[in-house]
Design an enzyme around this catalytic site. Sequence first.
Site, PDB file in Angstrom:
ATOM      1  N   ASP A  52       0.848  -1.193   0.000  1.00 31.05           N
ATOM      2  CA  ASP A  52       0.000   0.000   0.000  1.00 31.05           C
ATOM      3  C   ASP A  52       0.889   1.250   0.000  1.00 31.05           C
ATOM      4  O   ASP A  52       2.103   1.143   0.090  1.00 31.05           O
ATOM      5  CB  ASP A  52      -0.945   0.017   1.214  1.00 31.05           C
ATOM      6  CG  ASP A  52      -0.182  -0.170   2.520  1.00 31.05           C
ATOM      7  OD1 ASP A  52       1.018   0.140   2.562  1.00 31.05           O
ATOM      8  OD2 ASP A  52      -0.787  -0.625   3.505  1.00 31.05           O
ATOM      9  N   ASP A  54       1.408   5.130   1.825  1.00 31.09           N
ATOM     10  CA  ASP A  54       1.014   6.038   2.900  1.00 31.09           C
ATOM     11  C   ASP A  54       1.386   7.454   2.474  1.00 31.09           C
ATOM     12  O   ASP A  54       2.444   7.667   1.870  1.00 31.09           O
ATOM     13  CB  ASP A  54       1.767   5.699   4.192  1.00 31.09           C
ATOM     14  CG  ASP A  54       1.485   4.277   4.637  1.00 31.09           C
ATOM     15  OD1 ASP A  54       0.297   3.946   4.816  1.00 31.09           O
ATOM     16  OD2 ASP A  54       2.445   3.490   4.776  1.00 31.09           O
ATOM     17  N   ASP A 128      10.971   5.294  12.055  1.00 25.46           N
ATOM     18  CA  ASP A 128      11.764   4.232  12.682  1.00 25.46           C
ATOM     19  C   ASP A 128      13.101   3.961  11.986  1.00 25.46           C
ATOM     20  O   ASP A 128      14.166   4.213  12.545  1.00 25.46           O
ATOM     21  CB  ASP A 128      10.932   2.947  12.844  1.00 25.46           C
ATOM     22  CG  ASP A 128      10.199   2.510  11.589  1.00 25.46           C
ATOM     23  OD1 ASP A 128      10.362   3.162  10.534  1.00 25.46           O
ATOM     24  OD2 ASP A 128       9.465   1.507  11.635  1.00 25.46           O
TER      25      ASP A 128
HETATM   26  P1  ATP Z   1       4.715  -2.278   5.319  1.00 18.67           P
HETATM   27  O1  ATP Z   1       3.487  -1.451   5.064  1.00 18.67           O
HETATM   28  O2  ATP Z   1       5.348  -2.873   4.123  1.00 18.67           O
HETATM   29  O3  ATP Z   1       4.545  -3.239   6.432  1.00 18.67           O
HETATM   30  P2  ATP Z   1       5.739   0.247   6.217  1.00 18.67           P
HETATM   31  O4  ATP Z   1       7.143   0.728   6.440  1.00 18.67           O
HETATM   32  O5  ATP Z   1       4.934   0.998   5.205  1.00 18.67           O
HETATM   33  O6  ATP Z   1       5.847  -1.274   5.862  1.00 18.67           O
HETATM   34  P3  ATP Z   1       3.682   0.946   8.059  1.00 18.67           P
HETATM   35  O7  ATP Z   1       3.304   0.262   9.312  1.00 18.67           O
HETATM   36  O8  ATP Z   1       2.703   1.018   6.938  1.00 18.67           O
HETATM   37  O9  ATP Z   1       5.018   0.251   7.594  1.00 18.67           O
HETATM   38  O10 ATP Z   1       4.132   2.418   8.462  1.00 18.67           O
HETATM   39  C1  ATP Z   1       4.356   3.462   7.518  1.00 18.67           C
HETATM   40  C2  ATP Z   1       5.538   4.289   7.959  1.00 18.67           C
HETATM   41  O11 ATP Z   1       5.274   4.884   9.243  1.00 18.67           O
HETATM   42  C3  ATP Z   1       6.825   3.512   8.167  1.00 18.67           C
HETATM   43  O12 ATP Z   1       7.527   3.335   6.963  1.00 18.67           O
HETATM   44  C4  ATP Z   1       7.578   4.371   9.134  1.00 18.67           C
HETATM   45  O13 ATP Z   1       8.198   5.458   8.509  1.00 18.67           O
HETATM   46  C5  ATP Z   1       6.476   4.911  10.022  1.00 18.67           C
HETATM   47  N1  ATP Z   1       6.273   4.037  11.192  1.00 18.67           N
HETATM   48  C6  ATP Z   1       5.418   3.018  11.309  1.00 18.67           C
HETATM   49  N2  ATP Z   1       5.470   2.447  12.526  1.00 18.67           N
HETATM   50  C7  ATP Z   1       6.402   3.148  13.212  1.00 18.67           C
HETATM   51  C8  ATP Z   1       6.924   3.067  14.534  1.00 18.67           C
HETATM   52  N3  ATP Z   1       6.494   2.142  15.384  1.00 18.67           N
HETATM   53  N4  ATP Z   1       7.871   3.975  14.902  1.00 18.67           N
HETATM   54  C9  ATP Z   1       8.284   4.922  14.034  1.00 18.67           C
HETATM   55  N5  ATP Z   1       7.842   5.044  12.792  1.00 18.67           N
HETATM   56  C10 ATP Z   1       6.910   4.174  12.368  1.00 18.67           C
HETATM   57 MG    MG Z   2       2.805   0.735   4.762  1.00 20.06          MG
END
Ligand code: ATP
Ligand code: MG
Length: 501
Positions: A52, A54, A128
């Site tokens: 997806d 964001d 993160d």
């Molecule tokens: P995926 O969607 O493939 O699991 P993602 O990196 O997009 O990976 P998400 O949970 O969708 O993960 O979060 C979007 C973004 O928000 C992350 O890439 C990160 O920059 C930030 N993020 C998410 N969770 C945290 C956290 N616990 N601490 C700090 N930043 C976070």
């Molecule tokens: Mg994501």
Amino acid sequence: MQTLRASKCGLSTSQLSPAILDIIDSLTKAGYDAYIVGGGVRDLMLGEHPKDFDAVTNATPAQIKQVFGRRCRIIGRRFELAHVHSGREMIEVATFRAPPKKAVTSASGMILRDNNWGTIEQDFARRDFTINSMYYQPRDGIVLDFCNAYSDIQQKKLKLLGDARQRFEEDPVRMLRTLRFAAKLGFQIDQSILKVFDEACAQQLREVSPHRLYDESQKMFSMGRLEQLLPLLIKFHIWRQMFADVKPEITTFMQRAAFNTDQRIQIGKSINPAFFYAVLLWEAYLERADFYRSRGVVEAEARAQAGIDVLKRQASRTIIPRFAETFIREVWEMQSRLIRPKPQHIMNLAGHAKFRAGFDFLLLREQSGDTGTQGMGEWWEQFQELSNDQKEKAIASYKRNFNRQHKKTTADEPEEFVPLVLETEVNRRAARRAKQRNGASSAPQAEQSANNTTQNGSRNSSNSANDRRSNDFGTNQNSHPITRRRRVQRDLSQVVFGPTQ
Ligand code: ATP
Ligand code: MG
């Protein structure tokens, strides 16, 4: 900060969905800054298909709502976010975040409330991993990189922003994310993380709500690299934090189930994360059922109670939603039905809603060397391939065998004399209360009625049979009704598998 040309990083607008472009364009038109951030940018750079996208903006949630009106819903408390619908997609739109003004943190430093809006630089510092902190403006064709993140992508390095110990303290879920990304992307975990990621560190997960941990477990089970992830969960002491009664060792059964799950995802098939929970908790369930059997509890009750116990213990770590718990118990319950089906029930079983899941589970057990399935995994596999005529023949042949064996076992151990000694706390309390209310003379009835409502605290589908039994034996209160159990012919289509439904 460096500004990279998107095209040089392998990015182009043709890789983006119309929904994310619509959201970026609408916010820009309304005068706000808007970027794609996080996993979407990272995965595109790696040549992967993002699950997806964001978006992030300098508009506050209220302003986002103004731009999108009824297409937008504000959600979350700890993190207030906008969910914006575009076509059939929903995009998460966050506002740039600054460090929390007042320390709304727990005693150990975990951030509890966090809605302080800020600049893009502040927002970057709160993310993160370096690889998750790039901001992509697709219309301008640029990527803002504040920390040489693109170089980490190229070198396949997983680095936390800031001090690793402090970042884990702020949010222990980042430990799970570390392992998930390491397994999913095949990246090397940076030395600065490895130095602090020990057993004591992992114990901070106790502070995280079991609901959030369940969500994370779902992401872990469904990311397509479960096989690579499982050993990491053990190595980094996360296993014990996530799974209450599961020994930290990967059985052949788990290994196969993980492999199958990953394969299904790779070929685009759907998976049910609850299925993997059923696999993980299977041994614990068997042990618990044995415990009840050793106390003389009859077979069906021992299994039902074991299922309840194991899931209840697991809820102290991850709260599995009720529908998923029901699914897990149905899969377990299906096992004995598929291994020793009554001949007249075979066709109904094959058409049962939970047949597929129960059969997949059985076959996986068998393929993992579990002889307890008595070869019935393969039997059912072949049975499904047969024409209707052939099925009838297969059932007839099964019936001959079944009758022979059944005669033997009933001669060996007469089923009707197996006592039911189900002394759960619920039973005892109900019986005590009834005793106080009605005086000692009616206690046996109270105990009986408590038995009818046991196992999951609610009356289940076998109660009508129980009621009948208690009526049959109502005249002789001294003999325990279950010890004189009668065989009741039941229509299988009416039988609900799993005790909660
Ligand atoms: P995926 O969607 O493939 O699991 P993602 O990196 O997009 O990976 P998400 O949970 O969708 O993960 O979060 C979007 C973004 O928000 C992350 O890439 C990160 O920059 C930030 N993020 C998410 N969770 C945290 C956290 N616990 N601490 C700090 N930043 C976070
Ligand atoms: Mg994501």
